[in-house]
Design an enzyme around this catalytic site. Structure first.
Site: not given
Length: 501
Positions: A188, A99, A195, A102, A137-138, A264-265
């Site tokens: 972005r 998921g 995905r 970040r 840490d996001g 996932d990419n």
């Protein structure tokens, strides 16, 4: 809304007409939450060409409101921030739930002139903890945010499907990686960030209803031409597979290595997304690994085509309950290899200045890559200088020959190449122009990005702007920027990029 015949309306950040189509999906697909503010944000860089896609007034770049909004310190009107859930295979191993750990999606805005559905989602990467952050840490760091910004825009200028980067905002807030680093947020843009792993999430959790909801959403919004297909899910898998094969052929032809081709990419639209430890090939080595976190070379240059197909099979597995049966699913995946081979052949013929196809071309091309491999020739400079070759004057080959340690071996191959060129009876000047239009002079070499990063870490952002300007015109000669096309310095061989960002 733009009126035909009138100049397009230029928006400020607060008048962008946000919607969030992804938020129309059921709540199980995401978590609504706000970005976490950062102290005293500032603008690091911004792309005018990316802003033009959404009719954003570039004078906004200098405003505090723009910076505060895209640092996550305030929320633009109409946006509906959320983090999406997905899963995936990482380095070939099922990783379970992942998921947006970040990244927070603000919503989508109109992008006139782009393909269906004519919108762009705006996502803040590095904007704080989400329910999917796991042990992270996001946050994102300045160095990786600059690299993603520059490469997104460089790839777009090369004509390769990609997400775009609107800007990077920074803060002096420190985050810990191997050492403390400055944090940053990259804004972005893409029509969607759905995905392959988005579908895997529902398949591996045995939730066919949600799988169908997501597939129908993607088809209706991004592939409406497939709605009337006899089996829309077969058609979706086939088209995504075709686009993925086409994309990876483009990567190979320009010497680009993604570095982390996890499922996932992988974009459901066949775009390059999630720039991490990427690299452009310099000294040619088919086994080159650009990611220091990939010691086994799963995502090396030579493996990218096979991994692309592997990922499509992983997507096929996830869509199997909708497609119907194994044989029908396999049928949809059969498009990959012929599409990849056809596209790569077309691209390589263009790079060599060949307008026709000859039965002996494969041998000529294979011999070329063996020669490049044996001499570790700079990928970009070789193809660029090859365009300067004159059919009847080998004495002018010096700049090209100088790339090779074994010059007699190059001379022997050049004889074969000249013989092939003579079959086409094409003038040198015409061929050179065509080759220079497809063989870039300027790519984002790691050392160029590193120079820009080190200056930015000292609050000097001028080199990012200069480098962006060069990379937006990769096929132009730009004599005033000749140094950006040089071979990398010796110290560049020590640079390493990894999954740490």
């Amino acid at each position: 809304m733009n009126t035909p015949g009138l100049p397009p309306v230029r928006h400020c950040i607060d008048t962008l007409p946000f919607e969030n189509s992804f938020a129309s999906l059921p709540p199980a697909f995401y978590t609504r939450l706000m970005p976490t503010p950062v102290p005293s944000p500032y603008l690091v860089c911004a792309s005018k060409s990316a802003a033009a896609l959404i009719n954003l007034d570039t004078e906004q770049f200098s405003t505090d409101n723009f910076v505060q909004t895209l640092a996550g310190n305030r929320t633009p009107a109409g946006s509906d921030p959320l983090a999406a859930v997905y899963s995936g295979h990482q380095f070939g191993v099922w990783a379970g739930q992942l998921g947006d750990g970040r990244a927070i999606l603000l919503g989508d805005v109109p992008a006139p002139g782009t393909s269906s559905p004519g919108t762009m989602e705006l996502q803040l990467k590095g904007s704080g903890l989400t329910p999917y952050s796991r042990m992270g840490d996001g946050r994102a760091v300045l160095r990786s945010s600059i690299r993603e910004f520059l490469c997104s825009e460089a790839m777009a200028a090369l004509g390769i499907p990609t997400s775009r980067a609107l800007c990077v905002t920074g803060s002096d807030m420190r985050v810990m990686r191997e050492t403390p680093e400055t944090s940053a947020i990259a804004t972005r843009m893409a029509p969607t960030f759905v995905r392959f792993g988005s579908f895997e999430h529902w398949f591996y959790n045995g939730r066919k209803e949600e799988l169908k909801i997501l597939a129908d959403y993607v088809i209706d919004r991004f592939y409406p031409e497939l709605c009337d297909a006899a089996n829309p899910y077969h058609a979706l898998l086939s088209e995504v597979t075709r686009r993925t094969a086409h994309l990876i052929a483009q990567w190979q032809a320009v010497g680009f290595m993604h570095g982390v081709m996890n499922t996932d990419n992988m974009s459901i639209l066949g775009q390059t997304i999630d720039y991490g430890p990427f690299g452009f090939m310099e000294a040619f080595d088919i086994r080159h690994i650009c990611n220091h976190s990939d010691p086994q070379g799963r995502y090396s240059y030579q493996m990218q085509p096979r991994i692309g197909e592997w990922n499509c099979y992983a997507l096929g597995q996830a869509l199997l309950p909708l497609v119907g049966d194994v044989e029908t699913t396999k049928d949809a995946l059969q498009v990959y290899q012929p599409e990849y081979e056809r596209t790569l052949s077309q691209l390589l013929h263009a790079k060599l200045g060949l307008q026709s196809v000859d039965v002996d071309d494969d041998g000529l091309i294979d011999a070329m890559f063996i020669l490049m491999q044996n001499n570790h020739v700079d990928f970009t400079l070789f193809f660029r200088r090859l365009g300067d070759l004159r059919i009847d004057d080998p004495s002018q080959d010096e700049a090209l020959r100088d790339l090779f340690l074994d010059r007699p071996a190059f001379d022997a191959w050049a004889v074969q190449y000249r013989t092939r060129l003579r079959q086409e009876n094409r003038r040198d000047a015409e061929r050179k122009a065509a080759m220079h239009a497809v063989n870039p002079k300027y790519v984002l070499r790691n050392y160029l990005a590193q120079v820009a990063i080190e200056k930015a870490q000292n609050k000097d952002f001028s080199e990012i702007a200069r480098l962006l300007d060069v990379l937006e015109k990769p096929f132009d000669e730009q004599p005033e920027n000749e140094k950006y096309a040089n071979l990398p310095p010796d110290w560049a061989s020590q640079l390493e990029v990894s999954c740490s960002s």
